[in-house]
Design an enzyme around this catalytic site. Structure first.
Site, mmCIF file in Angstrom:
data_model
loop_
_atom_site.group_PDB
_atom_site.id
_atom_site.type_symbol
_atom_site.label_atom_id
_atom_site.label_comp_id
_atom_site.label_asym_id
_atom_site.label_seq_id
_atom_site.Cartn_x
_atom_site.Cartn_y
_atom_site.Cartn_z
ATOM 1 N N HIS A 390 0.811 -1.217 0.000
ATOM 2 C CA HIS A 390 0.000 0.000 0.000
ATOM 3 C C HIS A 390 0.845 1.269 0.000
ATOM 4 C CE1 HIS A 390 -3.834 1.785 -0.071
ATOM 5 N NE2 HIS A 390 -4.466 0.990 0.787
ATOM 6 N N ASP A 394 -2.173 1.964 -4.781
ATOM 7 C CA ASP A 394 -3.432 2.383 -4.189
ATOM 8 C C ASP A 394 -4.474 1.278 -4.328
ATOM 9 O OD1 ASP A 394 -2.395 4.866 -3.555
ATOM 10 O OD2 ASP A 394 -3.018 5.758 -5.458
#
Length: 418
Positions: A390, A394
């Site tokens: 992450h 995204d």
């Protein structure tokens, strides 16, 4: 008689020290030229250390799990003649007669030249003595209800082989705990040192979960049409081009989908804070071996045909399982594909293969009733359980990437449209 000293060889890659993973001999053993003496572990692969001489082992330079410097004494062998102990170089490099090493990701059984020995009845080892055996042999023994300490090993240093288990079973031997009373209370324990490849795997998994901000995304895919295509292609071309599994189709779908998601085919150097996006798609294919999980790499999957990827996946998997994959074949991936096949479960949460930022996990195919255009029909369904970093990827991009793979696999003709 003289002494031949074998030093820890320089394996390359600028490595100054390696871990001694396992001995295949013990003090007092007679060894022959090219017999594997020990396994050592680098950051990337297991390496065999063979003997360059015939002789008798008189000293071992370390214990399994010990980290040894390149150039340190690994083993001393008594040989006929003067040996090399008097003039062995003291610098940290292998002597001129140093053995040639072979990188490999798993242990390979190696038998010395046959020597006539007097047959002995198997004798049980002490309860706290851990017999030498590969993980595959240990699983075989567990499944068969055999206590390894009761089995006489025929391999180097008494190493127990698969054929030793078969011979033990043919003798009709059984353990009191399993044969006399399968419900007997057990209080035995076994301590297994985390060394060698298992230590490396543990360190990498811990490092990956500590450093990366993992998140997983799961999507179900209707692979009915895809499997029909696979079966058709195997019936038509299997005899000449080889059989296709599901994996090369998924690799093809990943290659096509990554054209629109270059941020996912990337490596992240978190120390330098640099993301490197790569045009080449080097797919790591997670493969189980006797010593643990290996990830051989299909290089330039984007430039290979469906059968080209299938052939390379099969070649690398065989090399990894047989301990023949090179260090180069075990490094350099840009994204990883992991699958447990029929054991794949419904959902999984695969751990990233750092410094990559994505791993695609394949779960098992199951037939399920689905509603299509108001009708209940049986379809072959499969989940993709994939993980992403992450810090780089995204959530929206990850979801769209997996949805793109889904669309390609559910309409398999689109895999080959340009």
């Amino acid at each position: 008689m003289g002494t031949h000293v074998i030093k820890m060889p320089d394996i390359g890659e600028g490595i100054a020290e390696v871990e001694l993973s396992q001995w295949h001999v013990k003090v007092g053993d007679l060894v022959v030229e090219d017999q594997v003496l020990a396994d050592v572990m680098t950051d990337k692969a297991m390496v065999d250390i063979p003997s360059p001489v015939h002789g008798k082992v008189i000293a071992l330079g370390g214990e399994p799990g010990e980290v040894m410097a390149v150039g340190s004494i690994l083993i001393s062998i008594e040989v006929e003649g003067a040996g090399n102990a008097k003039d062995a170089p003291a610098v940290a490099e292998p002597p001129k007669a140093a053995p040639v090493v072979e990188a490999r990701p798993a242990s390979v059984e190696h038998k010395p030249a046959p020597v006539a020995v007097k047959a002995q009845a198997p004798q049980a080892r002490a309860a706290d003595e851990r017999p030498l055996a590969s993980p595959a042999v240990r699983k075989h023994a567990l499944d068969a209800g055999i206590q390894l300490r009761l089995v006489q090993g025929s391999g180097p240093a008494g190493r127990i082989l698969h054929e030793d288990l078969e011979a033990y079973l043919q003798q009709g031997s059984s353990t009191p705990s399993t044969a006399a009373n399968p419900y007997a209370e057990r209080n035995d324990e076994e301590q297994i040192p985390v060394i060698g490849m298992r230590r490396k795997i543990a360190q990498r998994m811990q490092d990956a979960t500590r450093r990366a901000a993992h998140f997983s995304y799961v999507e179900e895919i209707d692979v009915t049409a895809l499997d029909e295509l696979r079966v058709h292609l195997n019936e038509k071309h299997g005899a000449t081009r080889g059989k296709l599994t599901l994996l090369p189709f998924i690799v093809r779908a990943m290659v096509v989908a990554l054209r629109d998601f270059p941020q996912i085919n990337a490596r992240y150097d978190d120390e330098a804070q640099v993301i490197t996006r790569l045009g080449a798609v080097h797919v790591g294919v997670a493969t189980q071996s006797d010593v643990g999980l290996m990830v051989p790499v299909v290089r330039h999957a984007e430039a290979r045909s469906l059968w080209g990827n299938a052939e390379e996946i099969a070649r690398l998997a065989t090399a990894a399982r047989n301990g023949k994959a090179s260090r180069d074949e075990l490094s350099g991936s840009t994204i990883t594909l992991t699958s447990l096949g029929a054991l794949g479960g419904i959902v999984s949460t695969p751990v990233l293969n750092l410094p990559e930022v994505a791993i695609v996990g394949v779960n098992r195919i199951v037939e399920r009733p689905m509603v299509i255009k108001g009708q209940i029909v049986v379809r072959k369904m499969m989940n993709l359980s994939s993980s992403f970093d992450h810090r780089v990827v995204d959530g929206m991009d990850a979801a769209q990437f997996i949805q793109a793979i889904r669309g390609l696999l559910e309409q398999p003709a689109s895999l080959f449209l340009e």
